[in-house]
Design a protein around this motif. Structure first.
Motif, PDB file in Angstrom:
ATOM      1  N   ASP A   1     -65.765 -96.855  -8.178  1.00  0.00           N
ATOM      2  CA  ASP A   1     -66.888 -97.784  -8.127  1.00  0.00           C
ATOM      3  C   ASP A   1     -67.529 -97.976  -9.495  1.00  0.00           C
ATOM      4  O   ASP A   1     -68.413 -98.820  -9.644  1.00  0.00           O
ATOM      5  CB  ASP A   1     -67.957 -97.295  -7.148  1.00  0.00           C
ATOM      6  N   THR A   2     -67.107 -97.215 -10.472  1.00  0.00           N
ATOM      7  CA  THR A   2     -67.673 -97.278 -11.815  1.00  0.00           C
ATOM      8  C   THR A   2     -67.490 -98.662 -12.437  1.00  0.00           C
ATOM      9  O   THR A   2     -66.418 -99.261 -12.347  1.00  0.00           O
ATOM     10  CB  THR A   2     -67.031 -96.222 -12.723  1.00  0.00           C
TER      11      THR A   2
ATOM     12  N   VAL B   1     -69.754 -93.233 -11.862  1.00  0.00           N
ATOM     13  CA  VAL B   1     -69.587 -92.232 -10.817  1.00  0.00           C
ATOM     14  C   VAL B   1     -68.591 -91.194 -11.305  1.00  0.00           C
ATOM     15  O   VAL B   1     -67.439 -91.511 -11.598  1.00  0.00           O
ATOM     16  CB  VAL B   1     -69.097 -92.854  -9.506  1.00  0.00           C
ATOM     17  N   SER B   2     -69.021 -89.962 -11.384  1.00  0.00           N
ATOM     18  CA  SER B   2     -68.175 -88.872 -11.846  1.00  0.00           C
ATOM     19  C   SER B   2     -67.642 -88.071 -10.677  1.00  0.00           C
ATOM     20  O   SER B   2     -68.203 -88.092  -9.575  1.00  0.00           O
ATOM     21  CB  SER B   2     -68.954 -87.962 -12.790  1.00  0.00           C
ATOM     22  N   SER B   3     -66.543 -87.341 -10.924  1.00  0.00           N
ATOM     23  CA  SER B   3     -65.948 -86.488  -9.903  1.00  0.00           C
ATOM     24  C   SER B   3     -66.692 -85.178  -9.782  1.00  0.00           C
ATOM     25  O   SER B   3     -66.678 -84.542  -8.742  1.00  0.00           O
ATOM     26  CB  SER B   3     -64.480 -86.221 -10.216  1.00  0.00           C
TER      27      SER B   3
ATOM     28  N   GLN C   1     -72.843 -88.430  -9.169  1.00  0.00           N
ATOM     29  CA  GLN C   1     -71.621 -87.740  -8.779  1.00  0.00           C
ATOM     30  C   GLN C   1     -71.015 -88.394  -7.549  1.00  0.00           C
ATOM     31  O   GLN C   1     -71.707 -89.056  -6.773  1.00  0.00           O
ATOM     32  CB  GLN C   1     -71.907 -86.265  -8.498  1.00  0.00           C
ATOM     33  N   ALA C   2     -69.717 -88.230  -7.385  1.00  0.00           N
ATOM     34  CA  ALA C   2     -69.037 -88.774  -6.222  1.00  0.00           C
ATOM     35  C   ALA C   2     -69.729 -88.311  -4.944  1.00  0.00           C
ATOM     36  O   ALA C   2     -70.101 -87.146  -4.810  1.00  0.00           O
ATOM     37  CB  ALA C   2     -67.574 -88.350  -6.223  1.00  0.00           C
TER      38      ALA C   2
ATOM     39  N   GLN D   1     -77.410-101.502  -1.805  1.00  0.00           N
ATOM     40  CA  GLN D   1     -77.459-100.081  -1.500  1.00  0.00           C
ATOM     41  C   GLN D   1     -76.036 -99.549  -1.507  1.00  0.00           C
ATOM     42  O   GLN D   1     -75.189-100.036  -0.755  1.00  0.00           O
ATOM     43  CB  GLN D   1     -78.104 -99.848  -0.136  1.00  0.00           C
ATOM     44  N   MET D   2     -75.772 -98.567  -2.342  1.00  0.00           N
ATOM     45  CA  MET D   2     -74.432 -98.017  -2.495  1.00  0.00           C
ATOM     46  C   MET D   2     -74.447 -96.555  -2.088  1.00  0.00           C
ATOM     47  O   MET D   2     -75.105 -95.730  -2.720  1.00  0.00           O
ATOM     48  CB  MET D   2     -73.945 -98.168  -3.939  1.00  0.00           C
ATOM     49  N   ASN D   3     -73.721 -96.231  -1.032  1.00  0.00           N
ATOM     50  CA  ASN D   3     -73.614 -94.870  -0.532  1.00  0.00           C
ATOM     51  C   ASN D   3     -72.178 -94.380  -0.656  1.00  0.00           C
ATOM     52  O   ASN D   3     -71.250 -95.166  -0.803  1.00  0.00           O
ATOM     53  CB  ASN D   3     -74.059 -94.800   0.928  1.00  0.00           C
TER      54      ASN D   3
END
Length: 128
Positions: A90-91, A126-128, A13-14, A82-84
């Motif tokens: 970003d999908t 990445v979902s909302s 999730q976002a 690493q993605m924060n």
């Protein structure tokens, strides 16, 4: 030949985080740069981040600065992303890549044509 295998993608999730890994095997060279790219279906593959193996310096595309970190674990032969604070934009399918091109001080290659070895990709959604 250098073999690159990505893993760590998934559905989040976002605002969430993911850590992508790229295991490097086969022939390796100290002059290589390692990078991460991403691509959505039917769209151009775009630069995300790059790391120079010679000195560990890094460069990021503006949209991920402050959120993503590219790093390496030499002992494990692994590159990480690493993605924060992930956002729906970003999908995409994320690819690890290696470049043999020499770059001057302060310079980086960010185009896909500069990278000669690629992994198979790992999907990040990445979902909302």
């Amino acid at each position: 030949q250098v073999q690159l295998v990505e893993s760590g993608g998934g559905l989040v999730q976002a605002g969430g985080s993911l850590r992508l890994s790229c295991v490097v095997s086969g022939r390796t060279f100290s002059d290589y740069s390692m990078g991460w790219f991403r691509q959505a279906p039917g769209k151009e593959r775009e630069f995300v981040a790059v790391l120079k193996l010679s000195d560990g310096s890094t460069l990021y595309t503006d949209s991920v600065k402050g959120r993503f970190t590219i790093s390496r674990d030499t002992a494990k032969g692994t590159l990480y992303l690493q993605m924060n604070s992930l956002k729906p934009e970003d999908t995409g399918s994320y690819y690890c890549a290696a470049s043999t091109r020499y770059v001057g001080a302060g310079g980086y290659y960010t185009g896909t044509s500069a990278f000669s070895s690629w992994g198979q990709g790992t999907q990040v959604t990445v979902s909302s």
